[in-house]
Write a protein that holds these residues in place. Sequence first.
Motif, short mmCIF file in Angstrom:
data_model
loop_
_atom_site.label_atom_id
_atom_site.label_comp_id
_atom_site.label_asym_id
_atom_site.label_seq_id
_atom_site.Cartn_x
_atom_site.Cartn_y
_atom_site.Cartn_z
N VAL A 247 -17.71 -27.60 -48.49
CA VAL A 247 -18.71 -26.78 -49.11
C VAL A 247 -18.16 -26.64 -50.47
O VAL A 247 -18.80 -26.92 -51.59
N SER A 248 -16.62 -25.90 -50.62
CA SER A 248 -16.30 -25.89 -51.75
C SER A 248 -16.02 -27.10 -52.78
O SER A 248 -16.21 -27.10 -53.81
N LYS A 249 -15.64 -28.19 -51.98
CA LYS A 249 -15.51 -29.52 -52.65
C LYS A 249 -16.53 -30.16 -53.01
O LYS A 249 -16.52 -30.78 -54.15
N GLY A 250 -17.56 -29.90 -52.52
CA GLY A 250 -19.09 -30.49 -52.77
C GLY A 250 -19.56 -29.79 -54.35
O GLY A 250 -20.38 -30.32 -54.86
N LEU A 251 -19.06 -28.62 -54.57
CA LEU A 251 -19.49 -27.62 -55.55
C LEU A 251 -19.06 -28.50 -56.75
O LEU A 251 -19.51 -28.38 -57.98
N SER A 252 -17.93 -29.49 -57.05
CA SER A 252 -17.48 -30.28 -58.24
C SER A 252 -18.04 -31.65 -57.94
O SER A 252 -17.41 -32.36 -58.75
N THR A 253 -18.76 -31.96 -56.79
CA THR A 253 -18.82 -33.45 -56.67
C THR A 253 -20.12 -33.64 -57.74
O THR A 253 -20.88 -33.01 -57.88
N VAL A 254 -19.91 -34.80 -58.47
CA VAL A 254 -20.63 -35.50 -59.42
C VAL A 254 -21.43 -36.70 -59.11
O VAL A 254 -22.74 -36.48 -59.24
N SER A 255 -20.94 -37.59 -58.32
CA SER A 255 -21.69 -38.38 -57.84
C SER A 255 -23.09 -38.15 -57.02
O SER A 255 -22.82 -37.32 -55.98
N GLY A 256 -24.19 -38.82 -57.04
CA GLY A 256 -25.19 -38.50 -56.15
C GLY A 256 -24.87 -39.05 -55.04
O GLY A 256 -25.44 -38.49 -53.93
N GLU A 257 -24.51 -40.35 -54.84
CA GLU A 257 -23.90 -40.84 -53.51
C GLU A 257 -23.06 -39.99 -52.75
O GLU A 257 -23.33 -39.58 -51.29
N ASP A 258 -22.14 -39.66 -53.35
CA ASP A 258 -21.21 -38.44 -52.38
C ASP A 258 -21.85 -37.25 -51.99
O ASP A 258 -21.58 -36.66 -51.12
N MET A 259 -22.68 -36.83 -52.98
CA MET A 259 -23.46 -35.49 -52.76
C MET A 259 -24.17 -35.97 -51.52
O MET A 259 -24.35 -35.04 -50.49
N LEU A 260 -25.00 -36.90 -51.56
CA LEU A 260 -25.92 -37.00 -50.21
C LEU A 260 -25.13 -37.26 -48.94
O LEU A 260 -25.46 -36.87 -47.79
N GLU A 261 -23.89 -37.98 -49.00
CA GLU A 261 -23.15 -38.01 -47.77
C GLU A 261 -22.74 -36.74 -47.00
O GLU A 261 -22.36 -36.59 -46.18
N LEU A 262 -21.99 -35.89 -48.11
CA LEU A 262 -21.93 -34.46 -47.64
C LEU A 262 -22.72 -33.59 -47.12
O LEU A 262 -22.75 -33.16 -46.07
N GLN A 263 -24.09 -33.59 -47.68
CA GLN A 263 -25.30 -33.00 -47.35
C GLN A 263 -25.65 -33.39 -45.85
O GLN A 263 -26.02 -32.50 -45.00
N SER A 264 -25.47 -34.63 -45.65
CA SER A 264 -25.89 -35.46 -44.33
C SER A 264 -24.93 -34.86 -43.11
O SER A 264 -25.22 -34.71 -41.97
N LYS A 265 -23.62 -34.24 -43.36
CA LYS A 265 -22.84 -33.60 -42.65
C LYS A 265 -23.13 -32.33 -42.32
O LYS A 265 -22.41 -31.63 -41.15
N LEU A 266 -23.53 -31.43 -43.22
CA LEU A 266 -23.53 -30.01 -43.05
C LEU A 266 -24.53 -29.57 -41.99
O LEU A 266 -25.75 -29.97 -41.92
#
Length: 204
Positions: free
Chosen positions: A127-146
């Motif tokens: 969650v904390s790491k995702g707050l600084s994520t810029v890439s849309g692809e990285d964002m979608l990958e992260l959200q798919s795990k939460l």
Amino acid sequence: MTDYWNLDAALAEETTVPLKFKYGILGVARVLEPGSTNNDIDSGTKVDAPLWLAAALSRRGMTSFGAPELYSERYRRKINAGAECMNLKGRAPYFYDVGNKCNEFMQDLTLSAFLSRTYATRYRELVSKGLSTVSGEDMLELQSKLSLEELSVFEAGRDAVARTETWARGARPRVLAAAVVPSRKRASAPDDSKGREARQRVEG
């Protein structure tokens, strides 16, 4: 007590849990297990039932139940191996809520510690790491795990970051300045009219 109007709480309680009957019950076997050849449940029978039903029967002392397999020692080791090793959204969207509701009856201190540790670890690493994520692809990958609980915290954090960035760019001072300027114009108008009237009396 579950909020009757809370949709997430209701959906969480639809999660099936392993249920064991302490006493025999007549006429309900095919309701709980549609493929059953017997319509009665014998003492000691084990079935999978929704959490809300398991909780209601256990409060009456008719059954006992445990947590789903995802909370077993085998899965705990997998989750403890690393925050990114487990996709909770697909396996257990209400991971923490279901675990805590089950533990109201199980009173398992190790499960309580596991849930707290898992949340703290995944919050820090995902969650904390995702707050600084810029890439849309990285964002979608992260959200798919939460899990949905984690996703709610994540989205609240992203919203707070966006609001802070907007404020830092000076959006707020511009809004205040725009609100102040018209008031000054309105205040100056009466003074100018009074001045003109005074000059007209003197000249007349």
